[in-house]
Design an enzyme around this catalytic site. Structure first.
Site, mmCIF file in Angstrom:
data_model
loop_
_atom_site.group_PDB
_atom_site.id
_atom_site.type_symbol
_atom_site.label_atom_id
_atom_site.label_comp_id
_atom_site.label_asym_id
_atom_site.label_seq_id
_atom_site.Cartn_x
_atom_site.Cartn_y
_atom_site.Cartn_z
ATOM 1 N N ASN A 9 -55.785 -20.782 -8.808
ATOM 2 C CA ASN A 9 -56.396 -20.628 -10.189
ATOM 3 C C ASN A 9 -56.523 -19.128 -10.436
ATOM 4 O OD1 ASN A 9 -58.088 -20.562 -12.371
ATOM 5 N ND2 ASN A 9 -60.054 -21.370 -11.268
ATOM 6 N N GLU A 97 -67.366 -21.787 -13.304
ATOM 7 C CA GLU A 97 -67.505 -20.838 -14.393
ATOM 8 C C GLU A 97 -67.738 -21.315 -15.743
ATOM 9 O OE1 GLU A 97 -63.933 -18.561 -12.972
ATOM 10 O OE2 GLU A 97 -65.131 -17.913 -11.427
ATOM 11 N N GLY A 173 -65.552 -15.639 -5.641
ATOM 12 C CA GLY A 173 -65.211 -14.383 -6.069
ATOM 13 C C GLY A 173 -66.266 -13.344 -5.330
HETATM 14 P P1 13P Z 1 -61.931 -16.994 -5.340
HETATM 15 O O1 13P Z 1 -61.204 -17.267 -4.472
HETATM 16 O O2 13P Z 1 -61.560 -15.486 -6.183
HETATM 17 O O3 13P Z 1 -63.360 -16.980 -4.886
HETATM 18 O O4 13P Z 1 -62.391 -18.111 -6.546
HETATM 19 C C1 13P Z 1 -62.394 -19.312 -6.157
HETATM 20 C C2 13P Z 1 -62.390 -20.162 -7.485
HETATM 21 O O5 13P Z 1 -63.050 -20.094 -8.283
HETATM 22 C C3 13P Z 1 -61.261 -21.113 -7.570
HETATM 23 O O6 13P Z 1 -60.941 -21.686 -8.638
#
Ligand code: 13P
Length: 253
Positions: A9, A97, A173
């Site tokens: 993603n 998100e 994140g």
């Molecule tokens: P990260 O791998 O950056 O933590 O993000 C995960 C995510 O939201 C994938 O959809």
């Protein structure tokens, strides 16, 4: 047996030049990795580029969102049929998100899930709890409610054409990955919840883990019995990381 699936993603990252380098590296590197399914979920404007560079490679692609509506006066929205026009196989729905920043309720997410299926796409349905919800002991109730909205609208059989991604909000994140045991517990809960409605569907549906997956932790996560791969954010922007993750998935298959 469920084949492992690793989906990137990209979120709101990338540009034409950087995408080209990344996609070439993935096509080249993944040609030598067997037994794992891979896909990239890119921002809408780059879907044509992704289609051009991934066609014939075995790597699938998709979008990060889809409108719940078919067509019409919905300024700024993109329909499932438009995504199919660009060869998309997948659409992420209900990413945390979007639930948080764009006020997408579970009802709206369920509508988007249904719209993706209607267009012939495979929705990647994201579910997951916040840290407050986990600390309050509400993880299962939150995930169950998010699944129920979709189950009520589209039914358990729809999961024959969908993928689930468990993404604890506190792990996205942040560099804080859920431990393999924490993730496994929720994945098993998700599968058991579906099994209560349809055992075969539950056995076959791919449940991905998302949240700070990296090359260094992928093997342990993917080794858990109910973790069928990953939805990868930050690490999917780095070809070497993404290839390491895909190799890890291939190795535990
Ligand atoms: P990260 O791998 O950056 O933590 O993000 C995960 C995510 O939201 C994938 O959809």
């Amino acid at each position: 047996m469920r084949i492992k699936f690793v989906a990137g993603n990209w979120k709101m990252n990338g540009n034409l030049a950087a995408n080209q380098v990344l996609l070439h590296a993935l096509v080249e590197g993944l040609a030598r990795v067997a037994g794992v399914k891979c896909a990239i979920c890119a921002p809408f404007p780059y879907l044509a580029q992704v289609q051009q560079l991934l066609s014939g490679s075995g790597i699938g692609w998709g979008a990060q969102n889809v409108s719940q509506f078919d067509a019409g006066a919905y300024t700024g929205e993109v329909s499932g049929a438009m995504l199919v026009d660009f060869g998309c196989r997948y659409a992420i729905v209900g990413h945390s998100e979007r639930r948080t920043l764009c006020s997408e309720t579970s009802e709206i997410v369920a509508q988007k899930y249904a719209a993706a299926l209607k267009a012939g796409l495979t929705p990647i349905l994201c579910v997951g709890e916040t840290l407050e919800q986990r600390d309050a002991g509400d993880t299962e109730a939150v995930v169950a409610a998010q699944l129920d909205a979709v189950l009520e609208r589209s039914g358990a059989l729809s999961f024959a054409h969908a993928v689930i991604a468990y993404e604890p909000v506190w792990a996205i994140g942040t560099g804080k990955t859920a431990t393999p045991e924490q993730a496994q517990a929720v994945h098993a809960f998700i599968r058991a919840k579906l099994a209560a409605q349809d055992a075969v569907i539950a056995q076959n549906v791919q449940v991905l883990y998302g949240g700070s997956v990296k090359g260094s932790n992928a093997t342990q996560l993917f080794g858990m019995p109910d973790i069928d791969g990953g939805l990868i954010g930050g690490a999917s922007l780095d070809a070497n990381e993404m290839l390491t993750i895909c190799r890890a998935a291939s190795a535990v298959n």
